[in-house]
Design an enzyme around this catalytic site. Structure first.
Site, PDB file in Angstrom:
ATOM      1  N   LYS A 248       2.149   1.478   8.164  1.00 15.09           N
ATOM      2  CA  LYS A 248       2.038  -0.617   8.485  1.00 15.09           C
ATOM      3  C   LYS A 248       3.433  -0.560   8.580  1.00 15.09           C
ATOM      4  CE  LYS A 248      -1.850  -0.762   7.604  1.00 15.09           C
ATOM      5  NZ  LYS A 248      -2.945   0.185   7.891  1.00 15.09           N
TER       6      LYS A 248
HETATM    7  C1  PLP Z   1      -7.491  -3.611   7.957  1.00 14.90           C
HETATM    8  C2  PLP Z   1      -6.971  -2.378   6.314  1.00 14.90           C
HETATM    9  N1  PLP Z   1      -7.546  -2.730   5.265  1.00 14.90           N
HETATM   10  C3  PLP Z   1      -7.507  -2.235   3.873  1.00 14.90           C
HETATM   11  C4  PLP Z   1      -6.410  -0.822   4.272  1.00 14.90           C
HETATM   12  C5  PLP Z   1      -6.048  -0.240   3.270  1.00 14.90           C
HETATM   13  O1  PLP Z   1      -5.075   0.018   2.994  1.00 14.90           O
HETATM   14  P1  PLP Z   1      -4.283   1.239   2.332  1.00 14.90           P
HETATM   15  O2  PLP Z   1      -4.187   2.103   3.264  1.00 14.90           O
HETATM   16  O3  PLP Z   1      -3.506   0.927   1.930  1.00 14.90           O
HETATM   17  O4  PLP Z   1      -5.348   1.430   1.355  1.00 14.90           O
HETATM   18  C6  PLP Z   1      -6.314  -0.903   6.201  1.00 14.90           C
HETATM   19  C7  PLP Z   1      -5.172   0.370   5.544  1.00 14.90           C
HETATM   20  O5  PLP Z   1      -5.577   1.345   6.526  1.00 14.90           O
HETATM   21  C8  PLP Z   1      -6.713  -1.178   6.439  1.00 14.90           C
HETATM   22  O6  PLP Z   1      -5.985  -1.522   8.119  1.00 14.90           O
END
Ligand code: PLP
Length: 437
Positions: A248
């Site tokens: 990210k």
């Molecule tokens: C649009 C979206 N929602 C939710 C997530 C979930 O985040 P995490 O990987 O921190 O669980 C991500 C991450 O990949 C994402 O890109």
């Protein structure tokens, strides 16, 4: 740009005007940057002697690259950042405070200052944060949650994990985000929440979404996992969800996320779910029936703080690279070969997404790799309602999302990350132009 009396917070809107002012030759030293930690490296960069926009915001390499990778992991963190992270880890290790510890409060305070939010609950991932927020918003068995079908699987998985049922809503073909005018048709007596996604770092039309949600009295949760640094994040919703995974715009060195809100009682409910259902500030005394073990680790919070210093600088670099793509590729859009994303001030360019108009997207992707050694990607290759799972087969066989489905066949992501060099970006564009022309 803001007047001299106001300091820039450096979220997307201000970075947008900052870049244009710098490109117009305004002196970088005149920019008054807010003192939040996220702005530290941007401030240092702009205030150095002989600031030069091209030399200081774009990366160069001596030779022309033989290949371009889409997202080379070892270049998502710079050597300077590695040094900062090592210092942070050195600080934490001898204390033994790997899970709970003092860095968590500082991390939350810095995110709150950046986003101008009253409550930040830092979690073990964006997915965990989203499950908890949905639970705290009252989503339970059989409740419907309206969401797009072109997000990362984490979005629908959070809804399912909370006991809810995803109801897929079509998107705007230009922004790739939920189309507000499609929401009303998705609302039923069972609708418990609307969950728009800031896809590729672009803020959905939250004002229009909030208007419909208010009319029907339905809470909105923003999946802003891809858009840390976007302006007005969480302004028109119950809360926004962030992810700090290493891919990210602000990554830790592991998994982490957050819920941000201005609503104190919702914040308390989230905190209880985030740690075993325990009453706040009471040791091991349960208030909720159950809860998760989903608080951020102190070690990741310390690392997140070390990396946060670079956020606004990195977001400005992303914007500058996106701006370069737009400038150089505009004539190919004018000729009807591709469609570019819109250059707006409400996005942080997590990914750069074009649509292939002249030709087959998959062939363009393959040919760019085969003949030019340029890697592109597709986020996400399978739409939620086209996954081959028992749930989809049972419940979503007849789901039709014409815009989502048509855009999905055309879209392609070009490499864009802060360390991408001008030479690499030029090679990507040469490859694309050669293949689509
Ligand atoms: C649009 C979206 N929602 C939710 C997530 C979930 O985040 P995490 O990987 O921190 O669980 C991500 C991450 O990949 C994402 O890109």
């Amino acid at each position: 740009m803001k007047t001299a009396s106001e300091n820039l917070t450096c979220t997307s809107k201000e970075l947008f005007f900052l870049l244009h002012d710098l490109k117009d030759g305004k002196p970088a030293g005149d920019c008054r940057i807010d003192d939040t930690l996220a702005n530290q490296k941007l401030k240092e960069t702009l205030q150095q002697d002989k600031f030069d926009i091209t030399a200081n915001l774009l990366n160069r390499m001596d030779t022309s690259p033989s290949r371009v990778d889409f997202l080379p992991l070892h270049r998502l963190i710079t050597e300077e950042e590695v040094e900062d992270v090592i210092e942070a880890v050195k600080d934490v290790l001898p204390t033994g405070q790997f899970t709970s510890g003092s860095y968590i409060g500082v991390f939350k305070a810095e995110i709150a200052a950046l986003l101008r939010k009253n409550h930040v609950m830092a979690s073990s991932s964006g997915t965990d944060a989203m499950i908890i927020a949905l639970k705290a918003a009252g989503v339970g068995q059989g409740d419907e949650v309206i969401m797009p079908a072109n997000s990362f699987a984490a979005t629908e998985n959070a809804v399912l994990a909370a006991g809810g049922t995803p109801v897929f809503c079509d998107i705007d073909p230009d922004t790739f985000c939920m189309e507000p005018s499609e929401i009303e048709a998705c609302i039923t007596m069972k609708t418990k929440c609307i969950l728009p996604v800031h896809l590729y770092g672009k803020r959905p039309d939250m004002e229009a979404i909030a208007q419909i949600a208010d009319e029907f009295g339905i809470p909105v949760i923003e999946d802003a996992c891809q858009s840390i640094g976007v302006s007005n994040l969480g302004k028109n919703s119950l809360c926004a969800i962030l992810s700090f995974n290493p891919y990210k715009n602000l990554g830790t060195c592991g998994k982490a996320g957050a819920i941000v809100t201005d609503n104190p009682s919702f914040a308390s409910a989230c905190m209880e779910y985030m740690y075993h259902g325990f009453e706040l500030n009471q040791k091991n005394k349960k208030k909720a029936d159950y809860g998760f073990n989903a608080k951020i680790d102190n070690l990741q919070a310390a690392i997140g703080l070390a990396r946060m210093k670079y956020l606004s600088l990195n977001n400005l670099k992303r914007l500058y690279l996106a701006d370069r793509y737009m400038t150089h590729l505009q004539q190919y859009e004018d000729r009807g070969l591709i469609k570019l994303p819109q250059m707006t001030d409400d996005q942080v360019w997590h990914l750069f997404t074009i649509k292939i108009i002249n030709g087959n997207r998959d062939q363009v992707k393959d040919m760019m790799l085969k003949f030019h050694h340029v890697q592109t990607d597709i986020y996400y290759p399978i739409l939620s309602h086209h996954q081959n799972t028992p749930l989809v087969k049972a419940n979503y066989q007849h789901t039709s999302l014409p815009v989502t489905e048509s855009v999905h066949k055309q879209m392609l992501q070009l490499p864009l990350y802060p360390a991408l060099t001008v030479e690499e970006q030029d090679k990507v564009m040469e490859a694309l132009i050669d293949v689509v022309s």
